[in-house]
Design a protein around this motif. Structure first.
Motif, PDB file in Angstrom:
ATOM      1  N   LEU A 149      64.596  94.560  43.149  1.00 50.12           N
ATOM      2  CA  LEU A 149      65.398  94.614  41.915  1.00 50.12           C
ATOM      3  C   LEU A 149      65.753  96.058  41.556  1.00 50.12           C
ATOM      4  N   ASP A 150      64.833  96.995  41.819  1.00 50.41           N
ATOM      5  CA  ASP A 150      65.156  98.407  41.597  1.00 50.41           C
ATOM      6  C   ASP A 150      66.335  98.840  42.462  1.00 50.41           C
ATOM      7  N   GLU A 151      66.306  98.416  43.731  1.00 52.61           N
ATOM      8  CA  GLU A 151      67.423  98.760  44.623  1.00 52.61           C
ATOM      9  C   GLU A 151      68.726  98.166  44.086  1.00 52.61           C
ATOM     10  N   ALA A 152      68.648  96.929  43.582  1.00 52.24           N
ATOM     11  CA  ALA A 152      69.848  96.299  43.014  1.00 52.24           C
ATOM     12  C   ALA A 152      70.361  97.094  41.822  1.00 52.24           C
ATOM     13  N   VAL A 153      69.436  97.581  40.985  1.00 54.41           N
ATOM     14  CA  VAL A 153      69.824  98.398  39.832  1.00 54.41           C
ATOM     15  C   VAL A 153      70.563  99.653  40.282  1.00 54.41           C
TER      16      VAL A 153
END
Length: 395
Positions: A149-153
């Motif tokens: 999810l961090d990468e998606a952010v």
């Protein structure tokens, strides 16, 4: 592969706090760039815009650990609610100061205050997972999910803020980030049933449990070095594409790098690892250093795209291992503080890495600037080798 993720997300309240945490984290990748776009549009100076953005990031790095300590001591509900309101008011004031042409000193002040108040949702989400789950393998999967999810952010945020600022209004990206942060954080902090208990200090509880600095310091150095690596690689990749007459391709190259990390993170969470997280940190940091070496020798954009995609596979597993190791060695009463130390290391390393690589680009060109990332990777690998090889989470 998705069974592991389905199992943790089926825990009561887990999906809700993870998704609201995702929304609340969007400003991490939006505000810094949003400030640059807003201030540069109003003043015509990228130097001033970069300095104000740096004031925001430095204040965030300086106060994140203190906020983590307060989260452990007072509880997530109270601290995050106050932080989100303080953040929203400060950044809104920053926008007003730029649009109303106030003295630039006010803009610096509001940027610094906003950075100091930025809610530490990433650390809070991971602390919440550690409280909700009791199996180390499930915690590993949860941390992998949050890494994805961090990468998606970081893939979505910069694109969103740039589109809003260039097609609607220079302040639009920042204001959307503020709404996401305040709304997402308040929704997250209101979920009291999954929040870890507060650990207030008083005469009956005695002193705080000691921080295991023997493990925390090397991990913090690893995270800071990786932050330098990330900041350097981002600036260098933009310069690499520009030198070859295709600056617009730089976004695609960096997106492929992030895609490699996202994919590896998803795979990492689905695997039941036999070795402890310290082993994965040691090998992951070494892998990242080695993955940066070929970039120095590449001259063609298509080859660079493939190598960056492959190099990205070392990012998420290393960071997941670092967070898993932090969770296993830091006492529960100081866990959010421990997580904040790692997040601060990452954030604090980005600006020096970007600055140093920019200087190398100016004097030696983009290819040589990739050596900054190689050096940072080597520092991370050396620091990882000093981690204790016995104790919780160590093999």
């Amino acid at each position: 592969m998705f069974t592991s993720y389905r199992r943790i997300l089926s825990k009561p309240g887990a999906l809700r706090f993870s998704m609201t945490g995702l929304v609340a984290r969007l400003p991490i990748s939006m505000i810094g760039l949003g400030i640059v776009l807003l201030v540069s549009a109003a003043t015509g100076s990228y130097g001033v815009a970069g300095a104000i953005s740096a004031a925001y990031m430095l204040a965030n790095a300086g106060f994140a650990i203190l906020q983590g300590r307060l989260l452990d001591r007072l509880g997530q509900g109270r601290v995050l609610a106050v932080a989100s309101i303080g953040f929203g008011v400060s950044i809104a004031a920053l926008v007003v100061s730029v649009q109303a042409d106030w003295p630039v000193g006010w803009t610096y002040v509001f940027a610094a205050v906003g950075g100091a108040f930025l809610p530490q949702v990433g650390s809070s989400v991971r602390a919440r997972w550690s409280f909700v789950l009791d199996q180390p393998a499930e915690v590993q999967t949860a941390f992998a999910l949050e890494a994805v999810l961090d990468e998606a952010v970081f893939m979505i945020g910069p694109i969103l803020v740039a589109v809003l600022a260039t097609t609607w209004h220079p302040a639009a990206g920042i204001l959307v980030a503020v709404v996401a942060c305040v709304g997402g954080t308040l929704a997250f902090s209101a979920q009291r049933g999954t929040a870890p208990p507060a650990h207030p200090r008083d005469s009956t509880t005695g002193p705080r449990p000691p921080m295991p600095w023997r493990s925390v310091v090397p991990l913090a150095i690893v995270c800071a070095a990786l932050g330098v690596l990330f900041g350097a690689a981002e600036v260098t990749t933009v310069a690499f594409a520009e030198e070859r007459g295709h600056k617009a391709v730089s976004g695609l190259l960096l997106a492929l790098w992030a895609l490699g990390s996202l994919t590896a993170g998803a795979i990492t969470g689905a695997i039941h690892w036999r070795r402890g997280p310290s082993v994965r940190v040691r090998w992951g940091a070494l892998g990242m250093a080695c993955a940066m070496v070929p970039l120095y020798f590449i001259d063609a954009i298509p080859v660079m795209a493939v190598v960056l995609l492959v190099a990205g596979f070392a990012i998420a597993p290393t960071l997941i291992g670092a967070m898993s190791l932090t969770e296993s060695v830091v006492p529960s009463g100081r866990l959010t503080e421990g997580m904040a130390i790692m997040q601060t290391g990452l954030v604090a390393g980005v600006a020096p890495g970007a600055t140093l690589s920019g200087l190398v680009v100016d004097h030696q060109g983009a290819s040589a600037a990739y050596l900054v990332s190689v050096g940072a990777g080597l520092v991370a690998a050396l620091a990882a080798q000093t981690l204790p090889r016995s104790g919780p989470g160590q093999i």
